[in-house]
Structure formats: structure tokens, C-alpha cells
Design a protein around this motif. Structure first.
Motif, PDB file in Angstrom:
ATOM      1  N   THR A  31     -42.925   7.638  -0.631  1.00  0.00           N
ATOM      2  CA  THR A  31     -41.549   7.831  -0.867  1.00  0.00           C
ATOM      3  C   THR A  31     -40.952   8.798  -0.034  1.00  0.00           C
ATOM      4  O   THR A  31     -39.934   9.139  -0.167  1.00  0.00           O
ATOM      5  CB  THR A  31     -41.379   8.407  -2.347  1.00  0.00           C
ATOM      6  OG1 THR A  31     -42.044   9.540  -2.399  1.00  0.00           O
ATOM      7  CG2 THR A  31     -41.706   7.385  -3.440  1.00  0.00           C
ATOM      8  N   ASN A  32     -41.683   9.101   1.025  1.00  0.00           N
ATOM      9  CA  ASN A  32     -41.411  10.179   2.014  1.00  0.00           C
ATOM     10  C   ASN A  32     -41.424   9.766   3.361  1.00  0.00           C
ATOM     11  O   ASN A  32     -42.606   9.126   3.743  1.00  0.00           O
ATOM     12  CB  ASN A  32     -42.277  11.562   1.972  1.00  0.00           C
ATOM     13  CG  ASN A  32     -41.872  12.414   0.644  1.00  0.00           C
ATOM     14  OD1 ASN A  32     -41.142  13.370   0.950  1.00  0.00           O
ATOM     15  ND2 ASN A  32     -42.414  12.232  -0.628  1.00  0.00           N
ATOM     16  N   THR A  33     -40.401  10.384   4.300  1.00  0.00           N
ATOM     17  CA  THR A  33     -40.784  10.194   5.720  1.00  0.00           C
ATOM     18  C   THR A  33     -41.580  11.315   6.085  1.00  0.00           C
ATOM     19  O   THR A  33     -41.573  12.451   5.229  1.00  0.00           O
ATOM     20  CB  THR A  33     -39.660  10.486   6.403  1.00  0.00           C
ATOM     21  OG1 THR A  33     -38.618   9.438   6.467  1.00  0.00           O
ATOM     22  CG2 THR A  33     -39.704  10.711   7.812  1.00  0.00           C
ATOM     23  N   THR A  52     -41.114   6.886   9.045  1.00  0.00           N
ATOM     24  CA  THR A  52     -40.519   6.449   7.733  1.00  0.00           C
ATOM     25  C   THR A  52     -41.338   5.931   6.873  1.00  0.00           C
ATOM     26  O   THR A  52     -42.484   5.512   7.113  1.00  0.00           O
ATOM     27  CB  THR A  52     -39.096   6.077   7.741  1.00  0.00           C
ATOM     28  OG1 THR A  52     -39.414   4.633   8.527  1.00  0.00           O
ATOM     29  CG2 THR A  52     -38.289   6.596   9.015  1.00  0.00           C
ATOM     30  N   VAL A  53     -40.747   5.438   5.716  1.00  0.00           N
ATOM     31  CA  VAL A  53     -41.541   4.704   4.659  1.00  0.00           C
ATOM     32  C   VAL A  53     -41.654   3.265   5.380  1.00  0.00           C
ATOM     33  O   VAL A  53     -42.237   2.236   4.813  1.00  0.00           O
ATOM     34  CB  VAL A  53     -41.080   4.744   3.118  1.00  0.00           C
ATOM     35  CG1 VAL A  53     -41.254   6.205   2.707  1.00  0.00           C
ATOM     36  CG2 VAL A  53     -39.332   4.289   3.175  1.00  0.00           C
ATOM     37  N   ALA A  54     -40.689   2.912   6.028  1.00  0.00           N
ATOM     38  CA  ALA A  54     -40.770   1.601   6.694  1.00  0.00           C
ATOM     39  C   ALA A  54     -41.280   1.357   7.986  1.00  0.00           C
ATOM     40  O   ALA A  54     -41.187   0.504   8.916  1.00  0.00           O
ATOM     41  CB  ALA A  54     -38.901   1.127   6.890  1.00  0.00           C
ATOM     42  N   ASP A  55     -42.147   2.679   8.348  1.00  0.00           N
ATOM     43  CA  ASP A  55     -42.968   2.485   9.759  1.00  0.00           C
ATOM     44  C   ASP A  55     -42.077   2.720  10.730  1.00  0.00           C
ATOM     45  O   ASP A  55     -42.428   2.511  11.724  1.00  0.00           O
ATOM     46  CB  ASP A  55     -43.873   1.525   9.709  1.00  0.00           C
ATOM     47  CG  ASP A  55     -45.004   1.579   8.671  1.00  0.00           C
ATOM     48  OD1 ASP A  55     -45.664   0.484   8.340  1.00  0.00           O
ATOM     49  OD2 ASP A  55     -45.283   2.849   8.282  1.00  0.00           O
ATOM     50  N   ARG A  56     -40.798   3.321  10.638  1.00  0.00           N
ATOM     51  CA  ARG A  56     -40.131   3.634  11.898  1.00  0.00           C
ATOM     52  C   ARG A  56     -40.547   4.992  12.479  1.00  0.00           C
ATOM     53  O   ARG A  56     -40.714   5.763  11.669  1.00  0.00           O
ATOM     54  CB  ARG A  56     -38.513   3.702  11.728  1.00  0.00           C
ATOM     55  CG  ARG A  56     -37.929   2.088  11.598  1.00  0.00           C
ATOM     56  CD  ARG A  56     -36.507   2.014  11.510  1.00  0.00           C
ATOM     57  NE  ARG A  56     -35.904   2.791  10.303  1.00  0.00           N
ATOM     58  CZ  ARG A  56     -35.642   2.096   9.164  1.00  0.00           C
ATOM     59  NH1 ARG A  56     -35.728   0.730   9.237  1.00  0.00           N
ATOM     60  NH2 ARG A  56     -35.190   3.012   8.312  1.00  0.00           N
ATOM     61  N   ILE A  69     -48.034   8.213  15.985  1.00  0.00           N
ATOM     62  CA  ILE A  69     -48.139   8.429  14.682  1.00  0.00           C
ATOM     63  C   ILE A  69     -48.139   7.124  13.759  1.00  0.00           C
ATOM     64  O   ILE A  69     -47.444   6.443  14.218  1.00  0.00           O
ATOM     65  CB  ILE A  69     -47.045   9.274  14.143  1.00  0.00           C
ATOM     66  CG1 ILE A  69     -47.287   9.648  12.772  1.00  0.00           C
ATOM     67  CG2 ILE A  69     -45.620   8.553  14.150  1.00  0.00           C
ATOM     68  CD1 ILE A  69     -45.986  10.778  12.202  1.00  0.00           C
ATOM     69  N   PHE A  70     -49.022   7.044  12.821  1.00  0.00           N
ATOM     70  CA  PHE A  70     -49.090   5.749  11.980  1.00  0.00           C
ATOM     71  C   PHE A  70     -49.479   6.165  10.591  1.00  0.00           C
ATOM     72  O   PHE A  70     -50.020   7.181  10.213  1.00  0.00           O
ATOM     73  CB  PHE A  70     -49.769   4.807  12.922  1.00  0.00           C
ATOM     74  CG  PHE A  70     -51.454   5.077  12.722  1.00  0.00           C
ATOM     75  CD1 PHE A  70     -51.715   5.682  13.974  1.00  0.00           C
ATOM     76  CD2 PHE A  70     -52.210   4.783  11.838  1.00  0.00           C
ATOM     77  CE1 PHE A  70     -52.925   6.081  14.197  1.00  0.00           C
ATOM     78  CE2 PHE A  70     -53.674   5.120  12.033  1.00  0.00           C
ATOM     79  CZ  PHE A  70     -53.989   5.698  13.270  1.00  0.00           C
TER      80      PHE A  70
END
Length: 113
Positions: A31-33, A52-56, A69-70
Motif C-alpha cells: 500500500t505504500n510508495t 510506487t505500488v504500480a512499479d513506477r 530500484i525494484f
């Protein structure tokens, strides 16, 4: 209660690589960036990278092309892969979960010239 557990860091020569990991509970991870910040002696803390939670992802200009970062979903871990390290990358690196306003205990990265 420690909610962000960091590992990695250490001493490396310039040009080398290190990997930092930050493990969180499922509710925090999902739920967190998540991000990594660093603070060099005598300097302000600065953003290194976020995901982000959407992997941006977002990176500081100083680390673009060198750091990645991943998310490792199986391990609920946010990883910062650092390549081509420079002495100016030296500092205390901390993991953060932004929405929950949580910080890890920090891990030291030292790059020798």
C-alpha cells in the motif's frame, strides 16, 4: 516494533556494486510508495529513488543509469541495486514507506576512491 528491516551496505571501491534490501510487512509493502534516501555527513537527507505500488520509478539525477530500484514481491522486499558507485554516493541510506510515514534504521554505504 521494527516495521522496515534493511540489509546490505558496506564498504566498496569506486566502480563497484552494492545491493540494499528493505523488507516490510505485507500491508505496508502493498500500500505504500517505497523509497530510499541517503544522508552524507554534514549534508541534508536527499532522495535516491522511489517506486510506487504500480512499479513506477523515480530517481535522483545523480544516480540515473547507475542505480535500479525494484520490488521483489515474493519476499516483500524493495531492492536498490547500486552499480558504478562513486565516492560521492557515500552516506547513510534509509528505506521509507511514504504513506505510512515509516523509516528503516539506516545502513551505511562507503565508497572509497
Amino acid at each position: 516494533q521494527v516495521q522496515l528491516v534493511e540489509s546490505g551496505g558496506g564498504l566498496v571501491q569506486a566502480g563497484g556494486s552494492l545491493r540494499l534490501s528493505c523488507t516490510a510487512s505485507a500491508d505496508i509493502f502493498n500500500t505504500n510508495t517505497m523509497g530510499w534516501y541517503r544522508q552524507a555527513p554534514g549534508k541534508e537527507r536527499e532522495l535516491v529513488a522511489t517506486i510506487t505500488v504500480a512499479d513506477r520509478t523515480n530517481y535522483a539525477d545523480s544516480v540515473k543509469g547507475r542505480f535500479t530500484i525494484f520490488r521483489d514481491y515474493a519476499k516483500r522486499m524493495v531492492v536498490l541495486q547500486m552499480n558504478s558507485l562513486k565516492p560521492e554516493d557515500t552516506g547513510a541510506y534509509s528505506c521509507t514507506a511514504q504513506r505510512s510515514k515509516l523509516w528503516g534504521q539506516g545502513t551505511q554505504v562507503t565508497v572509497s576512491s
